[in-house]
Design a protein around this motif. Structure first.
Motif, PDB file in Angstrom:
ATOM      1  N   SER A 200      40.979 106.691  11.258  1.00 40.96           N
ATOM      2  CA  SER A 200      41.838 105.464  10.812  1.00 40.96           C
ATOM      3  C   SER A 200      41.868 104.314  11.723  1.00 40.96           C
ATOM      4  O   SER A 200      41.990 104.764  12.984  1.00 40.96           O
ATOM      5  CB  SER A 200      43.311 106.077  10.526  1.00 40.96           C
ATOM      6  OG  SER A 200      44.258 105.064  10.002  1.00 40.96           O
ATOM      7  N   GLY A 201      41.544 103.210  11.392  1.00 37.61           N
ATOM      8  CA  GLY A 201      41.555 102.143  12.098  1.00 37.61           C
ATOM      9  C   GLY A 201      40.205 101.893  12.748  1.00 37.61           C
ATOM     10  O   GLY A 201      39.643 100.646  13.272  1.00 37.61           O
ATOM     11  N   ALA A 202      39.103 102.780  12.408  1.00 38.72           N
ATOM     12  CA  ALA A 202      37.766 102.601  12.999  1.00 38.72           C
ATOM     13  C   ALA A 202      36.981 102.596  11.749  1.00 38.72           C
ATOM     14  O   ALA A 202      36.176 101.584  11.554  1.00 38.72           O
ATOM     15  CB  ALA A 202      37.307 103.859  13.642  1.00 38.72           C
ATOM     16  N   VAL A 203      36.951 103.596  10.781  1.00 33.85           N
ATOM     17  CA  VAL A 203      36.277 103.254   9.689  1.00 33.85           C
ATOM     18  C   VAL A 203      37.116 103.629   8.339  1.00 33.85           C
ATOM     19  O   VAL A 203      36.777 103.091   7.377  1.00 33.85           O
ATOM     20  CB  VAL A 203      35.041 104.698   9.654  1.00 33.85           C
ATOM     21  CG1 VAL A 203      34.287 104.795   8.266  1.00 33.85           C
ATOM     22  CG2 VAL A 203      34.295 104.819  11.068  1.00 33.85           C
ATOM     23  N   GLY A 204      38.132 104.027   8.621  1.00 36.41           N
ATOM     24  CA  GLY A 204      39.158 104.093   7.683  1.00 36.41           C
ATOM     25  C   GLY A 204      39.335 105.554   7.117  1.00 36.41           C
ATOM     26  O   GLY A 204      38.560 106.440   6.877  1.00 36.41           O
ATOM     27  N   ALA A 205      40.503 106.074   6.728  1.00 36.06           N
ATOM     28  CA  ALA A 205      41.018 107.357   6.376  1.00 36.06           C
ATOM     29  C   ALA A 205      40.507 107.572   5.001  1.00 36.06           C
ATOM     30  O   ALA A 205      40.746 106.734   4.082  1.00 36.06           O
ATOM     31  CB  ALA A 205      42.569 107.443   6.643  1.00 36.06           C
ATOM     32  N   SER A 206      40.065 108.792   4.572  1.00 32.44           N
ATOM     33  CA  SER A 206      39.677 109.053   3.342  1.00 32.44           C
ATOM     34  C   SER A 206      40.383 110.062   2.613  1.00 32.44           C
ATOM     35  O   SER A 206      40.433 109.932   1.323  1.00 32.44           O
ATOM     36  CB  SER A 206      38.267 109.682   3.395  1.00 32.44           C
ATOM     37  OG  SER A 206      38.669 111.078   3.801  1.00 32.44           O
ATOM     38  N   GLY A 207      41.580 110.513   3.399  1.00 30.33           N
ATOM     39  CA  GLY A 207      42.592 111.264   2.528  1.00 30.33           C
ATOM     40  C   GLY A 207      41.794 112.611   2.147  1.00 30.33           C
ATOM     41  O   GLY A 207      42.412 113.310   1.155  1.00 30.33           O
ATOM     42  N   THR A 208      40.589 113.264   2.649  1.00 26.19           N
ATOM     43  CA  THR A 208      40.083 114.174   1.901  1.00 26.19           C
ATOM     44  C   THR A 208      40.886 115.430   2.744  1.00 26.19           C
ATOM     45  O   THR A 208      41.564 115.357   3.586  1.00 26.19           O
ATOM     46  CB  THR A 208      38.674 114.470   2.514  1.00 26.19           C
ATOM     47  OG1 THR A 208      38.451 114.439   3.801  1.00 26.19           O
ATOM     48  CG2 THR A 208      37.812 113.304   1.988  1.00 26.19           C
ATOM     49  N   THR A 209      40.708 116.654   2.131  1.00 25.89           N
ATOM     50  CA  THR A 209      41.180 118.100   2.540  1.00 25.89           C
ATOM     51  C   THR A 209      40.066 118.895   3.261  1.00 25.89           C
ATOM     52  O   THR A 209      39.137 119.262   2.648  1.00 25.89           O
ATOM     53  CB  THR A 209      41.795 118.977   1.558  1.00 25.89           C
ATOM     54  OG1 THR A 209      42.735 117.857   0.777  1.00 25.89           O
ATOM     55  CG2 THR A 209      42.506 120.004   1.847  1.00 25.89           C
ATOM     56  N   GLY A 210      40.163 119.075   4.352  1.00 26.57           N
ATOM     57  CA  GLY A 210      39.212 119.924   5.264  1.00 26.57           C
ATOM     58  C   GLY A 210      39.564 121.455   5.044  1.00 26.57           C
ATOM     59  O   GLY A 210      40.553 121.841   4.644  1.00 26.57           O
ATOM     60  N   SER A 211      38.755 122.306   5.406  1.00 25.79           N
ATOM     61  CA  SER A 211      38.778 123.795   5.053  1.00 25.79           C
ATOM     62  C   SER A 211      40.143 124.059   6.102  1.00 25.79           C
ATOM     63  O   SER A 211      40.011 124.062   7.364  1.00 25.79           O
ATOM     64  CB  SER A 211      37.749 124.568   5.591  1.00 25.79           C
ATOM     65  OG  SER A 211      36.472 124.300   4.771  1.00 25.79           O
ATOM     66  N   GLY A 212      41.076 124.710   5.388  1.00 18.63           N
ATOM     67  CA  GLY A 212      42.147 125.182   6.262  1.00 18.63           C
ATOM     68  C   GLY A 212      43.214 124.107   6.927  1.00 18.63           C
ATOM     69  O   GLY A 212      43.975 124.665   7.523  1.00 18.63           O
ATOM     70  N   GLY A 213      42.698 122.830   6.434  1.00 19.97           N
ATOM     71  CA  GLY A 213      43.891 121.860   6.864  1.00 19.97           C
ATOM     72  C   GLY A 213      44.499 121.136   5.742  1.00 19.97           C
ATOM     73  O   GLY A 213      44.121 121.203   4.594  1.00 19.97           O
ATOM     74  N   SER A 214      45.437 120.432   5.942  1.00 23.17           N
ATOM     75  CA  SER A 214      46.265 119.428   5.002  1.00 23.17           C
ATOM     76  C   SER A 214      45.235 118.239   4.701  1.00 23.17           C
ATOM     77  O   SER A 214      44.189 118.034   5.477  1.00 23.17           O
ATOM     78  CB  SER A 214      47.402 118.786   6.003  1.00 23.17           C
ATOM     79  OG  SER A 214      47.327 118.209   6.926  1.00 23.17           O
ATOM     80  N   ALA A 215      45.770 117.544   3.718  1.00 27.50           N
ATOM     81  CA  ALA A 215      44.966 116.290   3.397  1.00 27.50           C
ATOM     82  C   ALA A 215      44.597 115.538   4.613  1.00 27.50           C
ATOM     83  O   ALA A 215      45.622 115.037   5.366  1.00 27.50           O
ATOM     84  CB  ALA A 215      45.818 115.343   2.367  1.00 27.50           C
ATOM     85  N   GLY A 216      43.449 115.028   4.941  1.00 29.04           N
ATOM     86  CA  GLY A 216      43.083 113.994   5.932  1.00 29.04           C
ATOM     87  C   GLY A 216      42.678 114.716   7.241  1.00 29.04           C
ATOM     88  O   GLY A 216      42.217 114.419   8.185  1.00 29.04           O
ATOM     89  N   ALA A 217      43.076 116.206   7.270  1.00 24.12           N
ATOM     90  CA  ALA A 217      42.974 116.933   8.600  1.00 24.12           C
ATOM     91  C   ALA A 217      41.523 116.870   8.943  1.00 24.12           C
ATOM     92  O   ALA A 217      40.583 117.089   7.896  1.00 24.12           O
ATOM     93  CB  ALA A 217      43.591 118.387   8.422  1.00 24.12           C
ATOM     94  N   VAL A 218      41.211 117.219  10.315  1.00 23.52           N
ATOM     95  CA  VAL A 218      39.714 117.493  10.769  1.00 23.52           C
ATOM     96  C   VAL A 218      39.474 118.859  10.036  1.00 23.52           C
ATOM     97  O   VAL A 218      40.208 119.861  10.572  1.00 23.52           O
ATOM     98  CB  VAL A 218      39.821 117.285  12.127  1.00 23.52           C
ATOM     99  CG1 VAL A 218      38.580 117.763  12.782  1.00 23.52           C
ATOM    100  CG2 VAL A 218      39.835 116.004  12.789  1.00 23.52           C
ATOM    101  N   PRO A 219      38.345 118.835   9.295  1.00 21.64           N
ATOM    102  CA  PRO A 219      38.049 120.147   8.877  1.00 21.64           C
ATOM    103  C   PRO A 219      37.514 121.112   9.783  1.00 21.64           C
ATOM    104  O   PRO A 219      37.067 120.812  10.905  1.00 21.64           O
ATOM    105  CB  PRO A 219      36.880 119.697   7.664  1.00 21.64           C
ATOM    106  CG  PRO A 219      36.430 118.521   8.328  1.00 21.64           C
ATOM    107  CD  PRO A 219      37.494 117.965   9.131  1.00 21.64           C
ATOM    108  N   ARG A 220      37.523 122.430   9.174  1.00 19.84           N
ATOM    109  CA  ARG A 220      36.802 123.589  10.086  1.00 19.84           C
ATOM    110  C   ARG A 220      35.886 124.133   9.522  1.00 19.84           C
ATOM    111  O   ARG A 220      35.705 124.090   8.155  1.00 19.84           O
ATOM    112  CB  ARG A 220      37.829 124.563  10.441  1.00 19.84           C
ATOM    113  CG  ARG A 220      39.163 124.048  11.135  1.00 19.84           C
ATOM    114  CD  ARG A 220      40.100 125.108  11.419  1.00 19.84           C
ATOM    115  NE  ARG A 220      41.430 124.615  12.179  1.00 19.84           N
ATOM    116  CZ  ARG A 220      41.272 124.497  13.452  1.00 19.84           C
ATOM    117  NH1 ARG A 220      40.503 125.052  14.335  1.00 19.84           N
ATOM    118  NH2 ARG A 220      42.530 124.162  14.142  1.00 19.84           N
TER     119      ARG A 220
END
Length: 491
Positions: A351-371
């Motif tokens: 966020s602030g660099a490219v823009g948040a996408s609001g995606t959901t990563g594996s095991g994370g909440s919306a927007g979390a860094v995925p695993r």
């Protein structure tokens, strides 16, 4: 000694994964130095995926022309390697020149350095006389090299690896292929279809040993139909070269001769001389151990083949998305912009660099860094027929104690397979966890095995209930309709 230059990130190795990470971090506004000692883009565009599939496309066209008889009249085929070699030089590799790839990276704002990089303590990278201090981290994407077996005499001979096989301008009269894995079978079939006498020698009891036994049987039969000799259960004991050709002797006394020898017995990570000991990492391993965010150790990530998670371009790209998200998240936090909601994402950056996408990563909440999650890792061997697979094989599932259900349908018995006729060999095999009622593995072999696999990857990845898969509508007449037959045959 040169004073270190302060930068945000250093990426060592600009193969598929490293180039993707470096380019996207540069686009996000970080100061990125990308170091590559060979060609930007790595093995895939120059000696792997792209040129080999051009070879396979040409060889398959020859095979299809030969199938005209009995389907649509008669056809005469005269194979010519010259246009294939020309296409690889001019369209795929620019005669093994990476100028376009370098400019692609620098055009995104990255700084390119040609040379061999070495870690020089925490956060430090040395390239010749240049020293860089990375504020936010180092990414290792040094790839792999052919793993050559310790066969007596082999090292003293002019054997080929995949690189020489891809670069060849004039085909040999005969070829020995040591190794019956995916690369070995793909290249063996190509050369055989262009008139080369090919012999495959494999130490294990079957080719494509990592896949289902049924896949090994179909692939071996297809190659034999193309004139390839296949010898399994033969451990190479000695190799010699007399100036004109090769002789390979097996431990059982069998001998095989050919003009050229192609060695494709696996690959090993490029770790030598990387200075891993300066950051407390064991350099003696076959691959770099990473966690589910691709961390090697504090401030160091790895991406691509060097991680040992499958030597596939799609794995490198998948991992690159995770590394980009995690590096940007780390950079934001280090700069005092901590965001507890975690708006860095694999697709959208910070966020602030490219823009948040609001995606959901594996095991994370919306927007979390995925695993990283490799349960549904797809793989395709591009022989004819293609061998596509995802998840666990039946044997792997049983070894894990799973209550296994298996369903299998033969492609020639399906409507589309019957229509296709010549070249219709293949099957769909499903491996399910009976207790959970979901697929945990699948194999699709056939004229479009890799394409049929896509739906099965979704089913494994999303844990789609078997009951729902049985209730789906499968288009008629398609190759993928065999999935419905395999579900019906599950027991």
């Amino acid at each position: 000694m040169a004073d270190p230059e302060l930068v945000d990130v250093v990426v060592i190795g600009l193969g598929v994964g490293g180039e993707e990470v470096a380019g996207r971090l540069a686009e996000a506004g970080l100061t990125v130095v990308g170091v590559e000692r060979e060609l930007v883009g790595g093995e895939c565009p120059y000696w792997g995926c792209v040129p080999s599939k051009m070879m396979i496309r040409a060889a398959n066209a020859i095979a299809e022309a030969r199938r005209v008889d009995g389907l649509a009249g008669t056809a005469e085929v005269r194979p010519d390697w010259a246009p294939v070699a020309k296409r690889i030089r001019e369209e795929a590799t620019d005669t093994w020149d990476d100028t376009v790839a370098v400019e692609r990276f620098t055009g995104k704002g990255g700084r390119f350095v040609r040379g061999s990089a070495r870690l020089d303590g925490p956060g430090r990278v040395r390239v010749g006389e240049q020293v860089f201090q990375a504020r936010h981290g180092i990414v290792l994407g040094t790839g792999t090299r052919p793993s050559v077996p310790p066969v007596d005499g082999l090292a003293e001979t002019p054997y080929w690896t995949n690189r020489q096989a891809i670069e060849v301008e004039e085909l040999p009269e005969s070829l020995l292929v040591l190794g019956g894995g995916a690369i070995g079978l793909e290249l063996a079939q190509v050369f055989a279809r262009f008139g080369v006498r090919v012999t495959v020698v494999e130490a294990l009891d079957r080719v494509l040993a990592v896949e289902e036994p049924e896949a090994s049987e179909v692939a071996a039969a297809a190659l034999r139909a193309d004139g390839v000799e296949i010898h399994t259960g033969v451990r190479a004991e000695r190799v010699s070269h007399d100036g004109r050709g090769f002789t390979l002797r097996g431990a059982d006394g069998a001998e095989f001769t050919a003009e050229r020898l192609l060695v494709v017995t696996g690959r090993r990570a490029h770790l030598d001389g990387l200075g891993l000991d300066t950051v407390g990492v064991d350099a003696g391993r076959r691959y770099l151990a990473v966690d589910d965010r691709l961390h090697v150790t504090e401030g160091i990530w790895a991406v691509g083949d060097v991680t040992g998670e499958g030597a596939f371009t799609h794995v490198a790209m998948y991992q690159a998305g995770i590394v980009v998200a995690d590096v940007l998240d780390h950079a934001r936090r280090a700069d005092g912009g901590a965001d507890p909601s975690g708006t860095a994402s694999a697709t959208g950056g910070a966020s602030g660099a490219v823009g948040a996408s609001g995606t959901t990563g594996s095991g994370g909440s919306a927007g979390a860094v995925p695993r990283a999650d490799y349960r549904a890792l797809p793989r395709v061997t591009f022989t004819d027929p293609e061998v596509g697979a995802v998840g666990l094989t039946e044997r792997q599932a049983r070894e894990r104690g799973v209550n296994v259900q298996v369903g299998l349908a033969r492609v020639p018995s399906s409507a589309r397979g019957w229509i296709h006729k010549a070249g219709n060999e293949g099957f769909v095999k499903l491996v399910a966890d009976a207790d959970q009622g979901v697929l945990i593995g699948a194999t699709s072999v056939g004229p479009a095995g890799g394409e049929v696999l896509s739906g099965l990857v979704v089913a494994v990845h999303a844990a789609v209930p078997l009951a729902r898969l049985r209730q789906m509508i499968y288009a008629y007449p398609t190759f993928h309709r065999a999935i419905e037959d395999a579900l019906r045959n599950m027991s």
